[in-house]
Design a protein around this motif. Sequence first.
Motif, short mmCIF file in Angstrom:
data_model
loop_
_atom_site.label_atom_id
_atom_site.label_comp_id
_atom_site.label_asym_id
_atom_site.label_seq_id
_atom_site.Cartn_x
_atom_site.Cartn_y
_atom_site.Cartn_z
N ASN A 284 14.57 3.51 -32.28
CA ASN A 284 13.88 2.95 -31.25
C ASN A 284 14.67 2.85 -29.80
O ASN A 284 15.26 1.54 -29.47
CB ASN A 284 14.79 1.53 -32.37
N VAL A 285 14.78 3.65 -28.67
CA VAL A 285 15.52 3.79 -27.87
C VAL A 285 14.15 2.71 -26.59
O VAL A 285 13.23 2.84 -26.53
CB VAL A 285 15.52 5.00 -26.86
N THR A 286 14.72 2.03 -25.90
CA THR A 286 14.58 0.96 -24.01
C THR A 286 15.20 1.35 -23.44
O THR A 286 15.96 0.96 -23.32
CB THR A 286 14.02 0.09 -25.02
N LYS A 287 13.82 1.79 -22.18
CA LYS A 287 15.01 1.71 -21.19
C LYS A 287 13.78 0.91 -20.28
O LYS A 287 12.69 0.54 -20.12
CB LYS A 287 15.02 3.51 -20.75
N THR A 288 14.86 -0.32 -19.45
CA THR A 288 13.82 -1.10 -18.06
C THR A 288 14.70 -0.91 -16.22
O THR A 288 16.00 -0.12 -17.03
CB THR A 288 13.89 -2.36 -18.26
N PHE A 289 13.61 -0.51 -15.68
CA PHE A 289 14.14 -0.87 -14.64
C PHE A 289 14.22 -1.72 -13.92
O PHE A 289 12.65 -2.13 -14.19
CB PHE A 289 13.82 0.65 -14.01
N ASP A 290 15.45 -2.82 -13.43
CA ASP A 290 14.92 -3.84 -12.65
C ASP A 290 14.52 -3.38 -10.99
O ASP A 290 14.67 -2.43 -10.55
CB ASP A 290 16.60 -3.83 -11.97
N LEU A 291 13.08 -3.87 -10.69
CA LEU A 291 12.27 -3.45 -9.56
C LEU A 291 12.58 -4.76 -8.49
O LEU A 291 13.12 -5.68 -9.23
CB LEU A 291 10.42 -3.18 -9.67
N LYS A 292 11.91 -4.21 -7.42
CA LYS A 292 12.15 -6.25 -6.51
C LYS A 292 12.50 -7.62 -7.75
O LYS A 292 13.23 -8.08 -7.46
CB LYS A 292 11.48 -5.92 -5.15
N ASP A 293 11.08 -7.69 -7.93
CA ASP A 293 10.40 -8.93 -8.11
C ASP A 293 10.08 -9.16 -9.88
O ASP A 293 9.46 -9.70 -10.69
CB ASP A 293 10.31 -9.76 -8.05
N SER A 294 10.88 -7.42 -10.65
CA SER A 294 9.83 -7.27 -11.88
C SER A 294 10.58 -5.72 -12.43
O SER A 294 11.80 -5.86 -11.95
CB SER A 294 8.59 -7.04 -11.52
N VAL A 295 10.52 -6.49 -14.20
CA VAL A 295 11.68 -6.05 -14.63
C VAL A 295 10.16 -4.33 -15.34
O VAL A 295 9.23 -4.62 -15.75
CB VAL A 295 11.71 -6.41 -15.36
N PHE A 296 10.53 -3.13 -14.88
CA PHE A 296 9.70 -2.16 -15.68
C PHE A 296 10.28 -1.38 -16.24
O PHE A 296 11.15 -0.85 -16.96
CB PHE A 296 9.15 -0.93 -14.16
N THR A 297 9.01 -1.40 -17.77
CA THR A 297 9.38 -0.95 -18.95
C THR A 297 9.14 0.48 -18.82
O THR A 297 8.08 0.45 -19.58
CB THR A 297 8.88 -2.05 -20.14
N ALA A 298 9.95 1.52 -18.75
CA ALA A 298 10.13 2.98 -18.92
C ALA A 298 9.46 3.30 -19.65
O ALA A 298 9.54 3.94 -20.33
CB ALA A 298 10.71 3.63 -18.36
N LEU A 299 10.89 3.32 -21.23
CA LEU A 299 10.01 3.96 -22.26
C LEU A 299 10.49 2.13 -23.73
O LEU A 299 11.08 1.90 -23.23
CB LEU A 299 11.25 4.35 -23.14
N ASP A 300 8.85 1.90 -24.78
CA ASP A 300 10.01 1.00 -24.81
C ASP A 300 9.38 1.22 -26.78
O ASP A 300 8.47 1.93 -27.04
CB ASP A 300 8.02 0.00 -24.79
N ASP A 301 10.92 1.09 -27.29
CA ASP A 301 10.80 0.95 -28.81
C ASP A 301 10.51 2.96 -29.27
O ASP A 301 9.04 2.70 -29.66
CB ASP A 301 10.46 0.47 -29.87
N VAL A 302 11.02 3.81 -28.88
CA VAL A 302 10.51 5.20 -28.79
C VAL A 302 11.71 5.39 -30.30
O VAL A 302 12.50 5.83 -29.66
CB VAL A 302 11.15 6.21 -27.85
N SER A 303 10.84 6.07 -31.20
CA SER A 303 11.44 6.16 -32.25
C SER A 303 11.31 7.92 -32.46
O SER A 303 9.63 8.48 -32.46
CB SER A 303 11.16 5.68 -33.35
N LEU A 304 12.21 9.56 -32.24
CA LEU A 304 11.49 10.17 -32.57
C LEU A 304 12.40 10.98 -33.12
O LEU A 304 14.10 10.75 -32.36
CB LEU A 304 10.83 10.73 -31.08
N GLU A 305 12.27 11.93 -34.03
CA GLU A 305 13.09 12.92 -35.09
C GLU A 305 12.51 14.95 -34.08
O GLU A 305 11.16 14.75 -34.56
CB GLU A 305 13.06 12.68 -36.11
#
Lengths: 272, 261
Positions: B9-30
Motif C-alpha cells: 500500500n505504498v503512496t507517494k505525493t509531491f507538493d507542487l506550487k498550489d496542489s499536491v501531485f499523487t505520484a503513487l496511489d496505494d500500490v501493492s506488489l510482491e
Amino acid sequence: MAVITAPENEKATAKSAPVRGRKRRVRPIVLNLIALAIGMVIWNVGAALAMIGDLPGPGDVASRTGEMIGDGQLFENAWASLQRVFLGFLIGNAVAIPIGFLMGWYPVARGLLEPYIQFFRTIPPLAIIPLAIVLMGIGETPKVFVIFIAAFMATVVAAFQGVTNVDRTLVNAARVLGASDGVIFLKVVMPASVPFLLVGMRIGLGSAWATVVAAEIMGAESGVGQSMMQAQTYYDMPTIVVGVITIGVIGLVMDRLLLLAERRLTGWQETR
Amino acid sequence: MNSKISFQNVTKTFDLKDSVFTALDDVSLEIEDQEFVTVVGPSGCGKSTLMGMAAGLVTPDGGQVEVDGAPVTGPGPERGVIFQQYALFPWLTVRGNVEFGLKLAGLSAEERRKRAEQAIDLVGLTDFADALPKTLSGGMKQRCAIARAYAVDPEVLLMDEPFGALDALTRVQLQDQLLDTWTQQKRTVMFITHDVDEAVYLARRVIVMAARPGRIFRIIDVDLPYPRTEEMRLSPEFAQLRNEVWHAVYHQDEPQDAVAA
Ligand SMILES: Nc1ncnc2c1ncn2[C@@H]1O[C@H](COP(=O)(O)OP(=O)(O)O)[C@@H](O)[C@H]1O
Ligand SMILES: [Mg+2]
C-alpha cells in the motif's frame, strides 16, 4: 531514429572532422608569427616618427631588457612580485576551497556565507588597497592580503558551483553501492568539482597578478610595479615598457601553466 | 509467500506550487525471490518512483517497502541499481568504476582486481578495462554500469530503463546477455522499460502501470519458458502477449479482454 544511434557514431565523426579541417587551414603558428612581425614594424615606425610622444622603439626596449637581465634587476623585480602572488594565491585557495565546498554541501553554511561572498565579489580587489594599507601598514601584509582576496573570491565561487553542479545520479550511483556521505564527498563531489575549481583558479590567478602590480604601483619597496613607478619619476621610458612586457609575459606563462594543468587533470570530461 | 521485494500500500505525493501531485496511489506488489519482472507504463506513472523506494533512494509517504522481510531504510549494496543515464564516474576507468563498490565493501586490492576482472569479462569489456567512459559508446557504457552492479554481487537488481537510450541492435544483444547471466546466477530483477517487446521478452510477469494517479493497472503473466530464444521472440505466442501488453499500455481506457482472446 538518428538520436538513438548517435552514441555509436560519435567516435567516427570525432575522428574524421580534424583530418578534413587540417588540409584547408593555414597553421595558426604561422599566422601568429606574421602578426608578431607586423606588430613590430608598426611599433618601429610609430616610434621612429614619434607618433605617440616619446615611445621608445623595439631596439631601445630590447637593449634595456638586456641591461636589466644583466644586472639581475629584472629577475629581482619579477621574483618580488611573484612571491606576493604565490603567497596570496596559496592562502586564498587554501581558505576558499573548504569554504566553497562547505557552502555547496551544507545549505546552512550557504545561507550564512553567501550574502557576504556575493557582496564582496562585486568589489574589485584593488578597491580594498587603501583600506588595507590604513589597517595593515605599508609592508607586505596589505599586498598579500588583497591578492588573497582576489584568489579567494574566484575560487570560493567555483568550489561552491562545483559542488552544486554535481550530477545527482552520480551521487545516487555511489549511494546504492554503499557509500556514506563522507565517501560521497571525497570520492564523487570532490573529483566532480575539479573542472570548476581549475577554472576558478585560472580566473583568480589572472586577477591576483593584475592586483599585485597595481598594489606595487600604489607603493612598495620592490616588484615589477614598483620599478615602473620609479622609472616614471625619472622619465625612464624604456624601463616602463620593459615592465609592461614583463607583466604580460609572466601573466601569459602562468595562465598557460594552469591551462596545461586543467587539460591534464580534467581530460576525463566528455567533450561538449 | 516467498517475497523478495514487497510493496505494501505504498503512496507517494509531491507538493507542487498550489496542489499536491499523487505520484503513487496505494500500490501493492510482491516480487518473488529470483523472479524477473518488468514494469511498463506511460511516462510519469511512477515507475522510477516505485523502484526508487526499493532502492532506498525514495521514502514512501504511506505504506511500507520490504526487502527480505525487513523494511527498507536506505540504499544498500545488496540491491544493485542500474540507471538509464549510465551514471559512470567519468574520472575513473572502466576498472575503477567496477572496483568502486568493491572498495567500499572493504575488499583487498587483490580480491578487488579479481572480482572486477570477472565482472568486466562477463560483459565483454576486457579490452576496455583501462579506458575512460568518454571513449566508450552508449552500449559499452551501459555494459560497464552493469559490470559495476554485478561486481558487488547483489541479490536484487533494479534497472531503470537501462537500454532506453541504445540502438535496437545493441539493445537486443544486451537483453540476451542479461538473460544469460540471470539464468547462470538467478537474482531478483525489477526492470523498467518503455519498450513493450523488451518487457515481454525478459519477464516472467509484466507489471503495467497507469498514470494520474500512479497505480498498477494490470499484471500479465508471460508463460514462456526460459531460456528465451529468437524463435520465441518471433512466435505467435509472443505476438499475442505483446498485443496484450501493448493494449494494456496504450489503450487503458478500453475494455481489456478485447484482444486477450
Ligand atoms: N522530486 C519530484 N518532485 C515533483 N514531482 C516529481 C518528483 N519526482 C517525480 N515526480 C513526478 O512524479 C511522477 C512520477 O515520476 P516517475 O516515477 O519518474 O515516473 P516514470 O518513471 O514512470 O516516468 C511524474 O509525474 C513526475 O513529474
Ligand atoms: Mg522514469
